[in-house]
Design a protein around this motif. Structure first.
Motif, PDB file in Angstrom:
ATOM      1  N   ILE A 218      -8.851  -2.109   2.635  1.00 24.49           N
ATOM      2  CA  ILE A 218      -7.644  -1.546   3.252  1.00 24.49           C
ATOM      3  C   ILE A 218      -7.638  -0.013   3.261  1.00 24.49           C
ATOM      4  CG2 ILE A 218      -6.103  -1.595   1.248  1.00 24.49           C
ATOM      5  CD1 ILE A 218      -4.014  -2.910   3.309  1.00 24.49           C
ATOM      6  N   ASN A 219      -8.374   0.630   2.328  1.00 25.79           N
ATOM      7  CA  ASN A 219      -8.362   2.109   2.337  1.00 25.79           C
ATOM      8  C   ASN A 219      -9.185   2.682   3.493  1.00 25.79           C
ATOM      9  OD1 ASN A 219     -10.740   1.225   0.967  1.00 25.79           O
ATOM     10  ND2 ASN A 219     -11.054   3.318   0.255  1.00 25.79           N
ATOM     11  N   ILE A 220     -10.120   1.896   4.065  1.00 27.21           N
ATOM     12  CA  ILE A 220     -10.837   2.400   5.248  1.00 27.21           C
ATOM     13  C   ILE A 220     -10.520   1.560   6.495  1.00 27.21           C
ATOM     14  CG2 ILE A 220     -12.761   3.387   3.926  1.00 27.21           C
ATOM     15  CD1 ILE A 220     -14.438   0.953   5.218  1.00 27.21           C
ATOM     16  N   LYS A 221      -9.536   0.641   6.355  1.00 16.39           N
ATOM     17  CA  LYS A 221      -9.237  -0.249   7.485  1.00 16.39           C
ATOM     18  C   LYS A 221      -8.801   0.561   8.706  1.00 16.39           C
ATOM     19  CE  LYS A 221      -7.862  -4.717   7.230  1.00 16.39           C
ATOM     20  NZ  LYS A 221      -7.038  -5.803   6.757  1.00 16.39           N
TER      21      LYS A 221
ATOM     22  N   GLU B 275      -2.429 -10.944  -6.574  1.00 16.94           N
ATOM     23  CA  GLU B 275      -3.778 -10.666  -6.067  1.00 16.94           C
ATOM     24  C   GLU B 275      -3.776  -9.450  -5.131  1.00 16.94           C
ATOM     25  OE1 GLU B 275      -5.582 -13.915  -3.842  1.00 16.94           O
ATOM     26  OE2 GLU B 275      -7.569 -13.345  -4.542  1.00 16.94           O
ATOM     27  N   ILE B 276      -2.777  -9.406  -4.230  1.00 20.63           N
ATOM     28  CA  ILE B 276      -2.667  -8.265  -3.301  1.00 20.63           C
ATOM     29  C   ILE B 276      -2.416  -6.973  -4.088  1.00 20.63           C
ATOM     30  CG2 ILE B 276      -1.293  -7.244  -1.425  1.00 20.63           C
ATOM     31  CD1 ILE B 276      -0.844 -10.142  -0.381  1.00 20.63           C
ATOM     32  N   GLN B 277      -1.480  -7.035  -5.061  1.00 22.68           N
ATOM     33  CA  GLN B 277      -1.150  -5.848  -5.870  1.00 22.68           C
ATOM     34  C   GLN B 277      -2.361  -5.326  -6.638  1.00 22.68           C
ATOM     35  OE1 GLN B 277       1.176  -3.993  -5.534  1.00 22.68           O
ATOM     36  NE2 GLN B 277       3.232  -4.812  -5.788  1.00 22.68           N
ATOM     37  N   ASP B 278      -3.115  -6.235  -7.270  1.00 20.63           N
ATOM     38  CA  ASP B 278      -4.319  -5.839  -8.017  1.00 20.63           C
ATOM     39  C   ASP B 278      -5.297  -5.108  -7.118  1.00 20.63           C
ATOM     40  OD1 ASP B 278      -3.414  -6.955 -10.271  1.00 20.63           O
ATOM     41  OD2 ASP B 278      -4.709  -8.732 -10.261  1.00 20.63           O
ATOM     42  N   TYR B 279      -5.494  -5.687  -5.944  1.00 27.04           N
ATOM     43  CA  TYR B 279      -6.458  -5.127  -5.008  1.00 27.04           C
ATOM     44  C   TYR B 279      -6.015  -3.732  -4.551  1.00 27.04           C
ATOM     45  CZ  TYR B 279      -9.708  -4.773  -1.145  1.00 27.04           C
ATOM     46  OH  TYR B 279     -10.694  -4.350  -0.291  1.00 27.04           O
ATOM     47  N   ILE B 280      -4.701  -3.612  -4.230  1.00 29.55           N
ATOM     48  CA  ILE B 280      -4.174  -2.316  -3.769  1.00 29.55           C
ATOM     49  C   ILE B 280      -4.316  -1.269  -4.885  1.00 29.55           C
ATOM     50  CG2 ILE B 280      -2.094  -1.098  -2.949  1.00 29.55           C
ATOM     51  CD1 ILE B 280      -2.651  -3.052  -0.820  1.00 29.55           C
ATOM     52  N   GLU B 281      -4.049  -1.692  -6.134  1.00 30.90           N
ATOM     53  CA  GLU B 281      -4.174  -0.740  -7.256  1.00 30.90           C
ATOM     54  C   GLU B 281      -5.609  -0.252  -7.420  1.00 30.90           C
ATOM     55  OE1 GLU B 281      -2.392  -2.713 -10.626  1.00 30.90           O
ATOM     56  OE2 GLU B 281      -0.458  -2.740  -9.567  1.00 30.90           O
ATOM     57  N   THR B 282      -6.574  -1.165  -7.240  1.00 33.43           N
ATOM     58  CA  THR B 282      -7.986  -0.763  -7.301  1.00 33.43           C
ATOM     59  C   THR B 282      -8.269   0.280  -6.220  1.00 33.43           C
ATOM     60  OG1 THR B 282      -8.418  -3.084  -7.805  1.00 33.43           O
ATOM     61  CG2 THR B 282     -10.342  -1.699  -7.416  1.00 33.43           C
TER      62      THR B 282
ATOM     63  N   GLU C 220      -6.125   2.297  -4.769  1.00 35.96           N
ATOM     64  CA  GLU C 220      -5.415   3.561  -4.992  1.00 35.96           C
ATOM     65  C   GLU C 220      -6.299   4.547  -5.752  1.00 35.96           C
ATOM     66  OE1 GLU C 220      -2.325   4.521  -3.717  1.00 35.96           O
ATOM     67  OE2 GLU C 220      -2.795   2.709  -2.582  1.00 35.96           O
ATOM     68  N   ARG C 221      -7.216   4.007  -6.567  1.00 35.51           N
ATOM     69  CA  ARG C 221      -8.092   4.882  -7.351  1.00 35.51           C
ATOM     70  C   ARG C 221      -9.205   5.468  -6.487  1.00 35.51           C
ATOM     71  NH1 ARG C 221      -8.717   0.264 -10.721  1.00 35.51           N
ATOM     72  NH2 ARG C 221      -6.784  -0.148 -11.739  1.00 35.51           N
TER      73      ARG C 221
ATOM     74  N   LYS D 113       0.828  -1.209   0.000  1.00 35.30           N
ATOM     75  CA  LYS D 113       0.000   0.000   0.000  1.00 35.30           C
ATOM     76  C   LYS D 113       0.867   1.265   0.000  1.00 35.30           C
ATOM     77  CE  LYS D 113      -3.607   2.203   2.745  1.00 35.30           C
ATOM     78  NZ  LYS D 113      -3.258   2.791   4.027  1.00 35.30           N
ATOM     79  N   THR D 114       2.037   1.185   0.656  1.00 37.72           N
ATOM     80  CA  THR D 114       2.908   2.368   0.720  1.00 37.72           C
ATOM     81  C   THR D 114       3.924   2.383  -0.431  1.00 37.72           C
ATOM     82  OG1 THR D 114       4.233   1.157   2.356  1.00 37.72           O
ATOM     83  CG2 THR D 114       2.711   2.795   3.217  1.00 37.72           C
ATOM     84  N   GLY D 115       3.759   1.446  -1.394  1.00 39.41           N
ATOM     85  CA  GLY D 115       4.591   1.461  -2.605  1.00 39.41           C
ATOM     86  C   GLY D 115       5.997   0.915  -2.434  1.00 39.41           C
ATOM     87  N   LYS D 116       6.235   0.139  -1.366  1.00 42.48           N
ATOM     88  CA  LYS D 116       7.579  -0.433  -1.133  1.00 42.48           C
ATOM     89  C   LYS D 116       7.631  -1.816  -1.774  1.00 42.48           C
ATOM     90  CE  LYS D 116       8.584   2.223   2.984  1.00 42.48           C
ATOM     91  NZ  LYS D 116       7.832   2.601   4.157  1.00 42.48           N
ATOM     92  N   GLU D 117       7.822  -1.812  -3.105  1.00 37.03           N
ATOM     93  CA  GLU D 117       7.723  -3.018  -3.921  1.00 37.03           C
ATOM     94  C   GLU D 117       8.659  -4.144  -3.466  1.00 37.03           C
ATOM     95  OE1 GLU D 117       5.578  -4.821  -6.617  1.00 37.03           O
ATOM     96  OE2 GLU D 117       5.388  -2.661  -6.377  1.00 37.03           O
ATOM     97  N   LYS D 118       9.978  -3.806  -3.348  1.00 34.65           N
ATOM     98  CA  LYS D 118      10.981  -4.829  -2.994  1.00 34.65           C
ATOM     99  C   LYS D 118      10.706  -5.426  -1.621  1.00 34.65           C
ATOM    100  CE  LYS D 118      15.360  -4.291  -5.452  1.00 34.65           C
ATOM    101  NZ  LYS D 118      15.590  -2.968  -6.057  1.00 34.65           N
ATOM    102  N   GLU D 119      10.479  -4.522  -0.631  1.00 39.55           N
ATOM    103  CA  GLU D 119      10.237  -4.984   0.742  1.00 39.55           C
ATOM    104  C   GLU D 119       8.972  -5.845   0.811  1.00 39.55           C
ATOM    105  OE1 GLU D 119      11.025  -1.849  -0.115  1.00 39.55           O
ATOM    106  OE2 GLU D 119      11.832  -0.715   1.580  1.00 39.55           O
ATOM    107  N   PHE D 120       7.942  -5.464   0.015  1.00 38.63           N
ATOM    108  CA  PHE D 120       6.681  -6.218  -0.021  1.00 38.63           C
ATOM    109  C   PHE D 120       6.942  -7.674  -0.417  1.00 38.63           C
ATOM    110  CE2 PHE D 120       3.589  -7.554  -3.436  1.00 38.63           C
ATOM    111  CZ  PHE D 120       2.626  -8.094  -2.594  1.00 38.63           C
TER     112      PHE D 120
END
Length: 399
Positions: free
Chosen positions: A327-330, A172-179, A181-182, A145-152
């Motif tokens: 996750i955006n309202i978690k 699956e996690i990346q797709d969901y986070i990208e949705t 982000e919008r 969610k915070t864009g830390k690709e390598k650490e993720f």
């Protein structure tokens, strides 16, 4: 008055912790939030240990309460975010099992230690946690969610084992986070938009029924209830502590097989029966009927209540809370649910004595009625979440 303040100021600190827990965990990470909590708890225990008067005792209690408020939100969320879906329920319930075990251990060692020594023992788990956090990975979902690709990817690989194939889960996690982000950044008022209303109703509703069913009144005053029913309070309290740990332990084993909803329904039914038994015992005592059966009824009722609470209503609302918010309202959603929980804990523990003075059997009939309403709420509103990924659950709820 001072005794009531010292007792209830902890839940007040926890309310402040609950309000700030979501933003802190979103901003500095789940591990960062746990570190902040540890520091507050250590400071609180030291204030209590060195206290020479009322003020340091209350401030210490407020600080440990604050730490507990943050922990009560961030720990279930962290566990739900790192656990594989087939173990998520069991691992989140394990948190509740540890809470019960901690309470029971404190009950037992509190009978042999002075209160100052007891305060020092509170520092030990905080110190272990603070140091242990250096050796465990951060939540992969938070890193994504915070864009830390390598650490993720590194964190997910470390959690699943170095030979595990994580490509599907990571995608699956990346797709969901990208949705997400919008979607706009959510504040407390955004929770009441139509698309989030169902998640909020489930999360907050379960916390309302968990607390207003009377658990904190009953557990803070267990020994008093046993005494007023004519049963040994020390024996009662020890049975209570052991029973709580055993039943919560069994719950950890069955939650991912039986599912969340059946456990909630069985648990709430047991709570209604437990309250009715205690209510009947006090009714008989007040009207001097069948007095020889009063202690047995009261003790059976309290122990049934605790066993039923530990079997579902204790842990499952926290498991569901950690699963249902996107996750955006978690952060804000979880904070609101945790705040409602601690407010309920404060209100019930504060009003319990007044209610008992008004009518001892009336108090338990009232709790039985609230738990019965809880059963209806669970049947109509609460979905089953076992065996689905967090992303699938949230898509289904908010569809």
């Amino acid at each position: 008055m001072q005794y009531s303040v010292f007792g209830s100021i902890l839940t007040f600190g926890a309310m402040i912790g609950a309000i700030t827990s979501g933003p802190i965990a979103d901003y500095i990470g789940r591990k960062g939030a746990m570190r902040v909590s540890s520091v507050f708890c250590v400071a609180g225990w030291l204030a209590i240990y060195f206290a020479e008067g009322v003020w340091p005792l209350d401030i210490g209690r407020l600080a440990t309460g604050y730490g507990m408020g943050v922990f009560s939100y961030v720990v279930p969320v962290f566990i739900a975010e790192i656990a594989p879906k087939n173990l998520r329920g069991a691992l989140t319930t394990a948190n509740q099992l540890m809470i019960c075990a901690g309470v029971s251990v404190a009950f037992i060692i509190g009978t042999v230690l002075t209160w100052r020594a007891l305060a020092l023992t509170g520092i030990i788990p905080c110190a272990i946690l603070f140091l242990g956090l250096f050796f465990i990975p951060e939540s992969p979902r938070w890193l994504a969610k915070t864009g830390k690709e390598k650490e993720f990817e590194a964190a997910l690989q470390k959690l699943r084992g170095k030979d595990a194939d994580i490509t599907h889960e990571a995608a699956e996690i990346q797709d969901y986070i990208e949705t997400l982000e919008r979607l706009p950044k959510a504040g407390m008022l955004d929770l009441f938009q139509r698309r989030y209303l169902r998640s909020v109703t489930i999360g907050v509703g379960l916390m309302v029924f968990q607390q207003f069913g009377g658990i904190n009144g009953i557990c803070f005053y267990t020994s008093t209830i046993f005494e007023s029913a004519g049963f040994s309070s020390s024996v009662g309290t020890i049975i209570y502590a052991i029973l709580q740990v055993v039943v919560t332990g069994l719950n950890t084993i069955v939650i991912d097989r039986a599912g969340r909803k059946p456990l909630l329904l069985v648990s709430a039914t047991g709570l209604v029966l437990g309250c009715l038994l205690v209510g009947v015992s006090f009714f008989l005592k007040d009207h001097e009927l069948g007095l020889e059966s009063v202690p047995a009824l009261a003790v059976t009722g309290i122990l049934l209540y605790i066993a039923a609470f530990s079997a579902g209503m204790g842990a499952v609302p926290w498991v569901v809370m950690s699963e249902i918010f996107p996750i955006n309202i978690k952060g804000v959603g979880g904070s609101l649910a945790t705040l409602v929980n601690w407010f309920g804990a404060w209100l019930v523990s504060y009003t319990f004595n007044f209610l008992m003075t008004w009518s001892s059997y009336g108090t338990f009939i009232l709790y039985a009625a609230i738990n019965a309403l809880g059963i209806l709420f669970m049947i109509i509103v609460v979905p089953e979440t076992k065996g689905r990924t967090l992303e699938q659950i949230q898509a289904a709820i908010n569809a």
